[in-house]
Design a protein around this motif. Structure first.
Motif, short mmCIF file in Angstrom:
data_model
loop_
_atom_site.label_atom_id
_atom_site.label_comp_id
_atom_site.label_asym_id
_atom_site.label_seq_id
_atom_site.Cartn_x
_atom_site.Cartn_y
_atom_site.Cartn_z
N SER A 94 0.84 -1.19 0.00
CA SER A 94 0.00 0.00 0.00
C SER A 94 0.88 1.25 0.00
O SER A 94 1.84 1.34 0.77
CB SER A 94 -0.89 -0.02 1.25
N PRO A 95 0.57 2.24 -0.86
CA PRO A 95 1.40 3.45 -0.92
C PRO A 95 1.50 4.15 0.44
O PRO A 95 2.50 4.79 0.75
CB PRO A 95 0.68 4.35 -1.92
N ALA A 96 0.46 3.98 1.28
CA ALA A 96 0.46 4.67 2.58
C ALA A 96 1.51 4.12 3.54
O ALA A 96 1.74 4.68 4.60
CB ALA A 96 -0.92 4.57 3.21
N VAL A 97 2.19 3.02 3.15
CA VAL A 97 3.23 2.46 4.01
C VAL A 97 4.41 3.43 4.17
O VAL A 97 5.00 3.55 5.24
CB VAL A 97 3.70 1.09 3.46
N LEU A 98 4.74 4.13 3.09
CA LEU A 98 5.91 5.03 3.15
C LEU A 98 5.58 6.49 2.90
O LEU A 98 6.47 7.33 2.87
CB LEU A 98 6.98 4.57 2.15
N HIS A 99 4.27 6.79 2.70
CA HIS A 99 3.90 8.18 2.41
C HIS A 99 2.72 8.59 3.27
O HIS A 99 1.85 7.77 3.54
CB HIS A 99 3.55 8.34 0.93
N PRO A 100 2.67 9.86 3.65
CA PRO A 100 1.49 10.29 4.42
C PRO A 100 0.27 10.28 3.51
O PRO A 100 0.39 10.47 2.31
CB PRO A 100 1.85 11.73 4.83
N LEU A 101 -0.90 10.00 4.11
CA LEU A 101 -2.14 10.05 3.33
C LEU A 101 -2.44 11.51 2.99
O LEU A 101 -2.23 12.40 3.82
CB LEU A 101 -3.31 9.51 4.17
N GLY A 159 -5.63 2.17 10.74
CA GLY A 159 -4.47 2.55 11.54
C GLY A 159 -3.56 3.55 10.85
O GLY A 159 -2.81 4.28 11.50
N MET A 160 -3.61 3.61 9.53
CA MET A 160 -2.74 4.51 8.78
C MET A 160 -3.05 5.98 9.02
O MET A 160 -2.23 6.85 8.78
CB MET A 160 -2.90 4.27 7.28
N LYS A 161 -4.30 6.25 9.44
CA LYS A 161 -4.71 7.65 9.60
C LYS A 161 -4.15 8.26 10.87
O LYS A 161 -4.06 9.46 11.00
CB LYS A 161 -6.24 7.71 9.74
N HIS A 162 -3.83 7.40 11.83
CA HIS A 162 -3.61 7.91 13.16
C HIS A 162 -2.14 8.18 13.44
O HIS A 162 -1.27 7.55 12.86
CB HIS A 162 -4.19 6.94 14.19
N LYS A 163 -1.92 9.12 14.36
CA LYS A 163 -0.57 9.44 14.81
C LYS A 163 0.02 8.18 15.47
O LYS A 163 -0.67 7.45 16.15
CB LYS A 163 -0.67 10.56 15.84
N HIS A 164 1.31 7.94 15.26
CA HIS A 164 1.88 6.68 15.68
C HIS A 164 3.30 6.79 16.19
O HIS A 164 4.08 7.56 15.65
CB HIS A 164 1.92 5.74 14.47
N TYR A 165 3.62 5.98 17.16
CA TYR A 165 5.02 5.72 17.57
C TYR A 165 5.77 6.95 18.05
O TYR A 165 6.99 6.95 18.07
CB TYR A 165 5.81 5.08 16.41
N LEU A 167 9.51 6.68 9.76
CA LEU A 167 8.87 7.83 9.09
C LEU A 167 7.63 8.27 9.86
O LEU A 167 7.39 9.47 10.02
CB LEU A 167 8.52 7.48 7.64
N ARG A 168 6.85 7.31 10.35
CA ARG A 168 5.65 7.68 11.12
C ARG A 168 6.03 8.32 12.44
O ARG A 168 5.40 9.30 12.86
CB ARG A 168 4.76 6.47 11.34
N ALA A 169 7.06 7.79 13.09
CA ALA A 169 7.50 8.38 14.37
C ALA A 169 7.93 9.83 14.15
O ALA A 169 7.81 10.67 15.05
CB ALA A 169 8.65 7.56 14.96
N SER A 170 8.46 10.12 12.96
CA SER A 170 8.96 11.48 12.68
C SER A 170 7.86 12.37 12.12
O SER A 170 8.12 13.55 11.85
CB SER A 170 10.10 11.40 11.65
N GLY A 171 6.66 11.81 11.93
CA GLY A 171 5.62 12.60 11.25
C GLY A 171 6.08 12.96 9.84
O GLY A 171 5.76 14.03 9.33
#
Ligand code: AMP
Ligand code: MG
Length: 346
Positions: free
Chosen positions: A213-220, A230-236, A336-340
């Protein structure tokens, strides 16, 4: 509520038997798996599952994974078991692979957040399997952290977030994989919704082409629908700014050295999460070597622990981006998610 802690090794029998009863009676138990610590409840009891969301502060639209102790239990949870699932279960279960397919009627809406599909996994950890058997029901479990924070890879991490909010913690020592399971949907084209210890390369050897899924490495994008809630939410996110530098090891390290100096000049404290390959670049700086770039599984195993170690201790955490091959995809997804998605490339 008082949280009871059991050592899963020395108090093996009483710990898991007691915790199994707690689950059956509708309570919450944190337990070790090979990926991260999970926060479990009876997966067939909607009211018990609601308590997981309350304890974590988890958004109600983010579905949970059901954990089972034998492969054939999946039959009761899905409408049927597709052929590619059978092959993947034979190859990777027990293990860090979660499979999503159309749910059966016995799965409560609280588990799936109202979706028609359900995520299922058979973990490999002895304590996790013993607990599921003792409970006698599938265990619904997300990671045992306050929502948004790095996932826990030790019982101490769990206690830091969950003490007083849950009934039991089973302490089984540090988790081996260190990042959550690979999540693969088998509805439509097999697609990785979250990368993990079982890599795309490994999956493709068993069932052929697998999409990521493209959302694995890119913000939606604003308003873009999430293939996985889970991809929508702030994480880690630790309590510090996280900045990722990408490029060759040399380039990433030189970007970090430059930015570190700028941050320090502004009076901000920093740490670098470095790698064996770049150790020498950070001499005289505050750095923490967390693994080897050529063995991304070592970086996965340490990332969440390192984020927690420095959370609240420094203002800025720098980390190096690595290749997205093999377990590098899971590492980059979490980092990447931890860094926003704060990335420097020059
Ligand atoms: P966690 O429980 O924190 O490890 O998160 C489980 C992940 O799996 C989240 O990213 C969920 O959004 C995802 N997930 C669980 N069930 C489904 C489902 N039925 N469809 C899509 N994604 C799911
Ligand atoms: Mg989680």
């Amino acid at each position: 509520m008082e949280t009871e802690i059991f050592n899963a090794k020395t108090q093996k029998e009483n710990g898991t038997q007691y915790a199994g009863r707690v689950i059956r009676q509708g309570g919450l138990v944190a337990f070790p798996t090979e990926t991260v610590y999970g926060l479990g409840a009876n997966g067939l009891d909607g009211e018990a599952v609601k308590r997981i969301f309350e304890a974590k502060g988890r958004p109600a639209d983010n579905p949970l994974i059901l954990h089972i102790a034998k492969k054939s239990d999946v039959k009761e949870l899905w409408s049927h078991v597709p052929d590619n699932a059978k092959r993947l279960m034979d190859a990777f279960w027990p293990g860090p692979l979660t499979l999503i397919f159309v749910k059966s009627d016995i799965v409560p809406d609280e588990v799936t957040a109202g979706l028609s599909t359900v995520a299922v996994r058979m973990p490999e950890h002895r304590t996790a399997l013993a607990l599921i058997r003792a409970a006698g029901v599938p265990i619904a479990a997300p990671s045992a952290n306050i929502s948004g924070r790095p996932s826990p890879t030790t019982a101490e991490h769990v206690a830091a977030d969950m003490d007083g909010r849950i009934d039991v913690i089973l302490d089984g020592g540090p988790c081996e994989v260190g990042v959550e399971s690979t999540v693969l949907t088998l509805v439509g084209k097999p697609t990785i919704l979250r990368p993990g210890g079982i890599t795309r390369e490994m999956l493709e050897q068993v069932i052929g082409e697998v999409e990521v899924s493209p959302a694995v490495l890119h913000p939606l994008a604003e308003g873009e629908p999430a293939p996985s809630p889970g991809m929508k939410h702030k994480h880690y996110a630790p309590d510090a700014e996280v900045i990722v530098a990408v490029g060759s090891p040399r380039r990433a390290a030189s970007i970090i050295c430059r930015e570190y100096e700028i941050e320090e000049a502004m009076g901000r404290t920093c740490v670098v999460l470095g790698t064996e390959q770049t150790r020498a670049c950070y001499r005289g700086m505050n750095y923490d070597i967390i693994g080897d770039r050529d063995e991304p599984a070592t970086l996965c195993a340490e990332l969440f622990s390192a984020l927690r170690r420095w959370s609240g201790k420094v203002d800025v955490i720098f980390a190096e981006g690595i290749s997205e091959a093999d377990q590098g995809l899971a590492y980059m997804n979490r980092l990447l998610r931890a860094s926003g998605f704060t990335v420097l490339d020059k």
